[in-house]
Design an enzyme around this catalytic site. Structure first.
Site, PDB file in Angstrom:
ATOM      1  N   GLY A 301       0.948  -1.134  -0.007  1.00  0.00           N
ATOM      2  CA  GLY A 301      -0.055  -0.073  -0.032  1.00  0.00           C
ATOM      3  C   GLY A 301       0.921   1.330   0.086  1.00  0.00           C
ATOM      4  N   CYS A 304       1.724   2.307   3.412  1.00  0.00           N
ATOM      5  CA  CYS A 304       2.376   1.307   4.140  1.00  0.00           C
ATOM      6  C   CYS A 304       3.691   1.552   4.738  1.00  0.00           C
ATOM      7  CB  CYS A 304       2.174  -0.317   3.600  1.00  0.00           C
ATOM      8  SG  CYS A 304       0.572  -0.626   3.279  1.00  0.00           S
ATOM      9  N   ASP A 337      -5.205  -6.421  -3.024  1.00  0.00           N
ATOM     10  CA  ASP A 337      -5.220  -5.350  -2.062  1.00  0.00           C
ATOM     11  C   ASP A 337      -4.199  -4.354  -1.941  1.00  0.00           C
ATOM     12  OD1 ASP A 337      -5.863  -3.495  -0.083  1.00  0.00           O
ATOM     13  OD2 ASP A 337      -5.919  -4.979   1.445  1.00  0.00           O
ATOM     14  N   GLY A 338      -4.042  -3.339  -2.477  1.00  0.00           N
ATOM     15  CA  GLY A 338      -2.970  -2.301  -2.303  1.00  0.00           C
ATOM     16  C   GLY A 338      -1.795  -2.137  -3.359  1.00  0.00           C
ATOM     17  N   GLY A 339      -1.397  -1.029  -3.463  1.00  0.00           N
ATOM     18  CA  GLY A 339      -0.218  -0.791  -4.279  1.00  0.00           C
ATOM     19  C   GLY A 339      -0.492  -0.534  -5.743  1.00  0.00           C
ATOM     20  N   GLY A 388      -2.528   1.790  10.198  1.00  0.00           N
ATOM     21  CA  GLY A 388      -1.607   1.409  11.025  1.00  0.00           C
ATOM     22  C   GLY A 388      -0.734   2.461  11.467  1.00  0.00           C
ATOM     23  N   ARG A 403      -5.412  -4.785  14.278  1.00  0.00           N
ATOM     24  CA  ARG A 403      -5.026  -4.990  13.117  1.00  0.00           C
ATOM     25  C   ARG A 403      -3.602  -5.331  12.950  1.00  0.00           C
ATOM     26  NH1 ARG A 403      -3.853  -2.853   7.731  1.00  0.00           N
ATOM     27  NH2 ARG A 403      -5.235  -3.679   6.074  1.00  0.00           N
ATOM     28  N   GLU A 420       2.895   1.180  11.381  1.00  0.00           N
ATOM     29  CA  GLU A 420       3.205   0.636  10.376  1.00  0.00           C
ATOM     30  C   GLU A 420       2.482   1.374   8.974  1.00  0.00           C
ATOM     31  OE1 GLU A 420       2.995  -3.623  10.141  1.00  0.00           O
ATOM     32  OE2 GLU A 420       3.429  -4.022  12.105  1.00  0.00           O
TER      33      GLU A 420
HETATM   34  P1  XMP Z   1      -3.108   1.686  -1.579  1.00  0.00           P
HETATM   35  O1  XMP Z   1      -1.838   1.343  -2.107  1.00  0.00           O
HETATM   36  O2  XMP Z   1      -4.185   1.505  -2.416  1.00  0.00           O
HETATM   37  O3  XMP Z   1      -3.200   0.551  -0.342  1.00  0.00           O
HETATM   38  O4  XMP Z   1      -3.112   3.158  -0.876  1.00  0.00           O
HETATM   39  C1  XMP Z   1      -4.492   0.536   0.458  1.00  0.00           C
HETATM   40  C2  XMP Z   1      -4.206  -0.606   1.395  1.00  0.00           C
HETATM   41  O5  XMP Z   1      -2.980  -0.802   2.223  1.00  0.00           O
HETATM   42  C3  XMP Z   1      -3.278  -1.424   3.179  1.00  0.00           C
HETATM   43  N1  XMP Z   1      -3.068  -0.680   4.477  1.00  0.00           N
HETATM   44  C4  XMP Z   1      -2.093  -0.535   5.356  1.00  0.00           C
HETATM   45  N2  XMP Z   1      -0.917  -1.626   5.096  1.00  0.00           N
HETATM   46  N3  XMP Z   1       0.219  -0.035   6.984  1.00  0.00           N
HETATM   47  C5  XMP Z   1       0.181  -1.016   5.841  1.00  0.00           C
HETATM   48  O6  XMP Z   1       1.088  -1.655   6.044  1.00  0.00           O
HETATM   49  C6  XMP Z   1      -1.287   0.640   6.936  1.00  0.00           C
HETATM   50  O7  XMP Z   1      -0.933   1.644   8.038  1.00  0.00           O
HETATM   51  C7  XMP Z   1      -2.091   0.471   6.170  1.00  0.00           C
HETATM   52  N4  XMP Z   1      -3.478   0.995   6.182  1.00  0.00           N
HETATM   53  C8  XMP Z   1      -3.849   0.432   5.215  1.00  0.00           C
HETATM   54  C9  XMP Z   1      -4.829  -1.755   3.361  1.00  0.00           C
HETATM   55  O8  XMP Z   1      -4.642  -3.306   3.155  1.00  0.00           O
HETATM   56  C10 XMP Z   1      -5.497  -0.917   2.024  1.00  0.00           C
HETATM   57  O9  XMP Z   1      -6.493  -1.654   1.591  1.00  0.00           O
END
Ligand code: XMP
Length: 494
Positions: A301, A304, A337-339, A388, A403, A420
């Site tokens: 993410g 993240c 999910d994410g990235g 996080g 979480r 995190e």
């Molecule tokens: P994107 O890249 O779309 O990612 O902004 C969103 C996803 O990131 C995850 N997420 C986190 N992962 N620390 C992490 O390691 C965090 O504080 C955090 N907050 C969200 C989550 O899966 C989300 O959908």
């Protein structure tokens, strides 16, 4: 041998490491179908799910996504009753039937009927006695006689023959009934008693969103997040009508969580999504919980820092493809999910086995995300933060703490938490439907290049070429100073 650990380490790849190879194709992007299965029992029309983050998804985002055919997951950094309130907002907004219908007794004066209609800004009222509809009265009936005969009773001038519909009537059937009988309002009755009303205006309004994600009753589909051990919340969300419940956890490959997911599954009717995971082993082990979908991604993410502060993660394309290999054997849908930063990343995620993608950053900063627009250096931004991050873990009900397995007892102290995630802002992007239009437009273009008519074909047919840093540099615009920003290629930075 320690050195073997490094020598035998597999390669991990992500979006920028590959491109898809153009294939012979007669597929027109406008004709491709992006419908997908987001959980075992639910389909959505575009493969886009919003992250359950407190700067991304509350009711407004979930409604906007459902209207366009996607799915919103209401975050859990709020009390259970607040989260239920958000679910209710989504369900009520997508419900054709107005449930808290305002009625009038036949013995009231027409003046009173007029007053109620003025106050409530409506143009008609069902006339009800002991729950039974015995007539209907509208402004049009009252207007000609209001000044001359304002003491007349509703009973005297109401239309007695009322056309009603049953709860099971579809919007199309309701429209036919309304046209045939030349009426604008249709009381909805169950066992003879009024339970709601459907108006012609609402039926026509609904036609604006032919692609919308809906439940069996025609209301918007909505998901909501719960903690890995928060059964009370899961049950409450289920009872409130969430279609899908998503276990929100940074590392779901834990025997205790798998065990607890089984209990959750036994106690709810909604589909259950589980995550996050990033390996084949995790996918195999989670099968024991018989959940209805997996969320894949450890640390990709935009907000993240898990990979940096813990040194742990799997580059996202490898993670999705590894989990999807296992999940396909068990027919379990996979959400990447994410990235994701561009529509091309959505296409790549699907091509390696994702059935849908979950977006945080791409949807943060839209009109529908929670929070206000802030102006910095003359440009508009909105807040976006990791769940996080310190802010999320100490704000709201501190959902980020469990979480990330940091259940701090008593007043939370920043010094006691190991974040995190980071907090910041992203450029204001305007309405989310415009963002979705570009994302889905890009996905459809990709499917056209790859010769895929639908998501399944995209998963089967798309082929990849491994690229170098040089290949990626060549892929982005180069040797130009961009003067007009494209809607699907943002260049705004702080
Ligand atoms: P994107 O890249 O779309 O990612 O902004 C969103 C996803 O990131 C995850 N997420 C986190 N992962 N620390 C992490 O390691 C965090 O504080 C955090 N907050 C969200 C989550 O899966 C989300 O959908």
């Amino acid at each position: 041998m320690f050195s073997e650990k490094l020598k035998n380490a597999p390669n991990g790849y992500t979006f920028d490491d590959f491109l898809m190879v153009p294939s012979v194709s007669s597929v027109e992007p406008k004709d491709v179908v992006t419908k997908t299965r987001v959980s075992k029992n639910h389909y959505i029309n575009i493969p886009i799910v919003s992250s359950p983050m407190d700067t991304v998804t509350e009711a407004e985002m979930a409604i906007a996504l459902a209207q366009e055919g996607g799915l919103g997951i209401i975050h859990r950094n709020m009390t259970i009753s607040e989260q239920i309130g958000e679910i209710n907002k989504v369900k009520l907004s997508g419900d054709l039937t107005i449930r808290d219908v305002i009625t009038i007794s036949p013995e009231e004066s027409i003046k009173e009927a007029q007053n109620i209609m003025d106050e409530e800004e409506i143009s008609g009222l069902p006339v009800v006695m002991d729950g039974i509809v015995i007539g209907i009265i509208s402004r049009r009936d009252i207007k000609p006689i209001l000044n001359s005969d304002s003491q007349k009773k509703v009973r005297d001038i109401m239309t007695e023959e009322v056309v009603t519909i049953e709860e099971s009537t579809t919007p199309e059937e309701a429209l036919d009934v309304a046209y045939e009988n030349k009426v604008e309002r249709l009381p909805v009755v169950q066992k003879g008693k009024i339970v709601g009303i459907v108006t012609m205006r609402d039926i026509l309004e609904r036609k604006k969103f032919p692609n919308a994600s809906r439940d069996k009753k025609g209301r918007f589909l909505v998901a909501a997040a719960t903690g890995p051990f928060d059964l009370e919340r899961a049950i409450a969300l289920d009872e409130a009508g969430a279609d899908i419940i998503s276990i929100d956890c940074a590392h779901a490959h834990k025997p205790e969580i798998v065990e607890f997911a089984k209990t959750m599954k036994e106690n709810i009717d909604a589909d259950l999504l589980m995550g996050n995971i990033a390996t084949k082993e995790a996918a195999e082990d989670l099968m024991a919980a018989e959940v209805d979908g997996f969320k894949v991604g450890i640390g990709p993410g935009s907000i993240c820092t898990t990979r940096i502060i813990a040194g742990v993660g799997v580059p996202q394309l490898t993670a999705i493809s590894d989990v999807a290999d296992v999940a396909k054997d068990y027919d379990v849908p996979v959400i990447g999910d994410g990235g994701l930063r561009y529509s091309g990343d959505v296409a790549k995620a699907i091509a390696v086995g994702a059935d849908a993608v979950m977006l945080g950053s791409l949807l943060a900063g839209t009109h529908e995300s929670p929070g206000d627009v802030v102006i910095m250096n003359g440009r508009k931004f909105k807040q976006y933060r990791g769940m996080g991050s310190l802010g999320a873990m100490t704000g709201g009900v501190g959902a980020g703490t469990d979480r990330y397995f940091q259940d701090v007892k008593g007043p939370m102290k920043h010094a006691k938490l190991v974040p995190e995630g980071v907090e910041g802002v992203v450029p204001y992007k305007g309405p989310v439907n415009e963002v979705l239009f570009q994302l889905i437009g890009g996905l459809k273009a990709s499917m056209g290049y790859c010769g895929a008519n639908n998501i399944k074909e995209m998963q089967e047919k798309a082929k990849f070429v491994r690229i170098t840093a040089g290949g990626m540099a060549e892929s982005h615009p180069h040797d130009i100073t961009i003067t007009n920003e494209s809607p699907n290629y943002p260049t705004t930075r702080l």
